[in-house]
Write an enzyme that holds these catalytic residues in place. Sequence first.
Site, mmCIF file in Angstrom:
data_model
loop_
_atom_site.group_PDB
_atom_site.id
_atom_site.type_symbol
_atom_site.label_atom_id
_atom_site.label_comp_id
_atom_site.label_asym_id
_atom_site.label_seq_id
_atom_site.Cartn_x
_atom_site.Cartn_y
_atom_site.Cartn_z
ATOM 1 N N GLU A 1 -0.637 -9.412 -0.358
ATOM 2 C CA GLU A 1 -2.052 -9.733 -0.078
ATOM 3 C C GLU A 1 -2.869 -9.770 -1.369
ATOM 4 O O GLU A 1 -3.765 -10.602 -1.531
ATOM 5 C CB GLU A 1 -2.616 -8.705 0.910
ATOM 6 C CG GLU A 1 -1.973 -8.840 2.287
ATOM 7 C CD GLU A 1 -2.327 -7.693 3.217
ATOM 8 O OE1 GLU A 1 -2.066 -6.516 2.864
ATOM 9 O OE2 GLU A 1 -2.857 -7.948 4.307
ATOM 10 N N GLY B 1 0.557 -5.054 1.073
ATOM 11 C CA GLY B 1 -0.671 -5.153 0.291
ATOM 12 C C GLY B 1 -0.437 -5.818 -1.065
ATOM 13 O O GLY B 1 -1.352 -6.423 -1.626
ATOM 14 N N ALA C 1 0.861 -1.185 0.000
ATOM 15 C CA ALA C 1 0.000 0.000 0.000
ATOM 16 C C ALA C 1 0.898 1.236 0.000
ATOM 17 O O ALA C 1 2.067 1.186 0.416
ATOM 18 C CB ALA C 1 -0.899 -0.025 1.230
HETATM 19 N N1 CO8 Z 1 4.564 3.087 -0.917
HETATM 20 C C1 CO8 Z 1 4.949 4.244 -1.506
HETATM 21 N N2 CO8 Z 1 6.113 4.369 -2.200
HETATM 22 C C2 CO8 Z 1 6.886 3.284 -2.293
HETATM 23 C C3 CO8 Z 1 6.550 2.046 -1.697
HETATM 24 C C4 CO8 Z 1 5.310 1.976 -0.992
HETATM 25 N N3 CO8 Z 1 4.860 0.827 -0.415
HETATM 26 N N4 CO8 Z 1 7.529 1.154 -1.951
HETATM 27 C C5 CO8 Z 1 8.459 1.814 -2.684
HETATM 28 N N5 CO8 Z 1 8.082 3.093 -2.884
HETATM 29 C C6 CO8 Z 1 8.792 4.142 -3.635
HETATM 30 C C7 CO8 Z 1 9.996 4.628 -2.852
HETATM 31 O O1 CO8 Z 1 9.612 5.621 -1.908
HETATM 32 C C8 CO8 Z 1 10.847 5.200 -3.976
HETATM 33 O O2 CO8 Z 1 10.356 6.458 -4.334
HETATM 34 P P1 CO8 Z 1 11.402 7.688 -4.613
HETATM 35 O O3 CO8 Z 1 12.200 7.200 -5.791
HETATM 36 O O4 CO8 Z 1 10.494 8.837 -4.918
HETATM 37 O O5 CO8 Z 1 12.213 7.810 -3.386
HETATM 38 C C9 CO8 Z 1 10.571 4.256 -5.126
HETATM 39 O O6 CO8 Z 1 9.336 3.591 -4.817
HETATM 40 C C10 CO8 Z 1 11.645 3.207 -5.311
HETATM 41 O O7 CO8 Z 1 11.816 2.558 -4.056
HETATM 42 P P2 CO8 Z 1 13.271 2.337 -3.376
HETATM 43 O O8 CO8 Z 1 14.192 3.428 -3.788
HETATM 44 O O9 CO8 Z 1 13.028 2.096 -1.933
HETATM 45 O O10 CO8 Z 1 13.701 0.989 -4.135
HETATM 46 P P3 CO8 Z 1 14.676 -0.134 -3.575
HETATM 47 O O11 CO8 Z 1 14.922 -1.067 -4.722
HETATM 48 O O12 CO8 Z 1 15.848 0.453 -2.872
HETATM 49 O O13 CO8 Z 1 13.814 -0.915 -2.442
HETATM 50 C C11 CO8 Z 1 11.848 -1.978 -1.580
HETATM 51 C C12 CO8 Z 1 12.682 -1.622 -2.824
HETATM 52 C C13 CO8 Z 1 12.621 -2.989 -0.730
HETATM 53 C C14 CO8 Z 1 10.557 -2.623 -2.079
HETATM 54 C C15 CO8 Z 1 11.555 -0.716 -0.749
HETATM 55 O O14 CO8 Z 1 11.034 0.271 -1.630
HETATM 56 C C16 CO8 Z 1 10.562 -0.923 0.345
HETATM 57 O O15 CO8 Z 1 10.896 -1.444 1.388
HETATM 58 N N6 CO8 Z 1 9.296 -0.493 0.141
HETATM 59 C C17 CO8 Z 1 8.275 -0.554 1.138
HETATM 60 C C18 CO8 Z 1 7.750 -1.961 1.302
HETATM 61 C C19 CO8 Z 1 6.695 -2.004 2.379
HETATM 62 O O16 CO8 Z 1 6.907 -1.684 3.517
HETATM 63 N N7 CO8 Z 1 5.469 -2.437 1.994
HETATM 64 C C20 CO8 Z 1 4.359 -2.553 2.909
HETATM 65 C C21 CO8 Z 1 3.585 -1.292 2.932
HETATM 66 S S1 CO8 Z 1 2.290 -1.321 4.149
HETATM 67 C C22 CO8 Z 1 1.068 -2.201 3.412
HETATM 68 O O17 CO8 Z 1 1.179 -2.649 2.310
HETATM 69 C C23 CO8 Z 1 -0.171 -2.373 4.201
HETATM 70 C C24 CO8 Z 1 -1.216 -3.055 3.366
HETATM 71 C C25 CO8 Z 1 -2.532 -2.783 3.956
HETATM 72 C C26 CO8 Z 1 -3.590 -2.970 2.904
HETATM 73 C C27 CO8 Z 1 -4.880 -2.628 3.466
HETATM 74 C C28 CO8 Z 1 -5.947 -2.599 2.407
HETATM 75 C C29 CO8 Z 1 -7.223 -3.283 2.796
#
Ligand code: CO8
Length: 262
Positions: A116, A113, A69
């Site tokens: 999921e 998400g 998400a």
């Molecule tokens: N949300 C928003 N932006 C994101 C997300 C995210 N989940 N994941 C990555 N991005 C963005 C980064 O901020 C970055 O943006 P920018 O270039 O502007 O800084 C861009 O995508 C590229 O990401 P990274 O530079 O971090 O790329 P890396 O290759 O270094 O890392 C990762 C990749 C490991 C995937 C890392 O981006 C990461 O850890 N992301 C977050 C993962 C995470 O925590 N996901 C869970 C989120 S919480 C959730 O999903 C709750 C679900 C609830 C659903 C409920 C509905 C019913």
Amino acid sequence: MTYEMILTSTQGPDSRKVGIVTLNRPKQLNALNDQLMDELASALKAFDADESIGCIILTGSEKAFAAGADIGAMAQYGFADVYGKDYITRNWEQIRDIRKPVIAAVSGFALGGGCELTMMCDFIIAADNAKFGQPEIKLGIIPGAGGTQRLPRAVGKSKAMDLALTGRMMDANEAERAGLVSRVVPLDKLMDEALGAALMICSYGQLAVMAAKESINRAFESGLSDGVMFERRLFHALFATSDQKEGMDAFVNKRKPAFTHR
Ligand code: CO8
């Protein structure tokens, strides 16, 4: 509806096509926000209602199916937004109502998400670079779209606890061993593999396909006796279809069946 955060396309013969939805927010690794989820629900419903579509594939980019998400959006929200206005959580469960099979073709990150969402699909074909995880714990929350419910059903309690409590990722091979994923293929073969499976499903009678999906999903909602009885009634019902006559006559007469989905 015009889409900004997803792409839609079809593949296969006009009479029986595969509908493909591609998540398309590459700069944010397909982070799932309300607009994207609205568009996804709308596209899936449109394919479900289209009689020429026999199966649906949901996919993302090479780097990310979806990294979860949208954390930027969620960071702004309080209880009044997520509970009171249903921000972030709206629309997710509608995906469960899609009656045609939905295959998740997953490469790269499927986190939070995103993981999921793959589990709401009917089965998952993963590229060898796929990574699955529920890292919400690192953000001070827990999974909110079924992760604590569908993941243990898919991989068992121990691995689900491991993933949700440590926030670690598992690779495609571990996910296949654990039973989350049905097949792992090289990245450059992912869409061919998913399309092959989808076109095979399209070649069968739609009513039997829908009944099989409904009955298997029932296994997760009922006890064994109720589930078996539910299956038995659907099995009986399929003997009222033309496709049952056609499928069995074709087998007996050693010819290819021509299903009419009636
Ligand atoms: N949300 C928003 N932006 C994101 C997300 C995210 N989940 N994941 C990555 N991005 C963005 C980064 O901020 C970055 O943006 P920018 O270039 O502007 O800084 C861009 O995508 C590229 O990401 P990274 O530079 O971090 O790329 P890396 O290759 O270094 O890392 C990762 C990749 C490991 C995937 C890392 O981006 C990461 O850890 N992301 C977050 C993962 C995470 O925590 N996901 C869970 C989120 S919480 C959730 O999903 C709750 C679900 C609830 C659903 C409920 C509905 C019913």
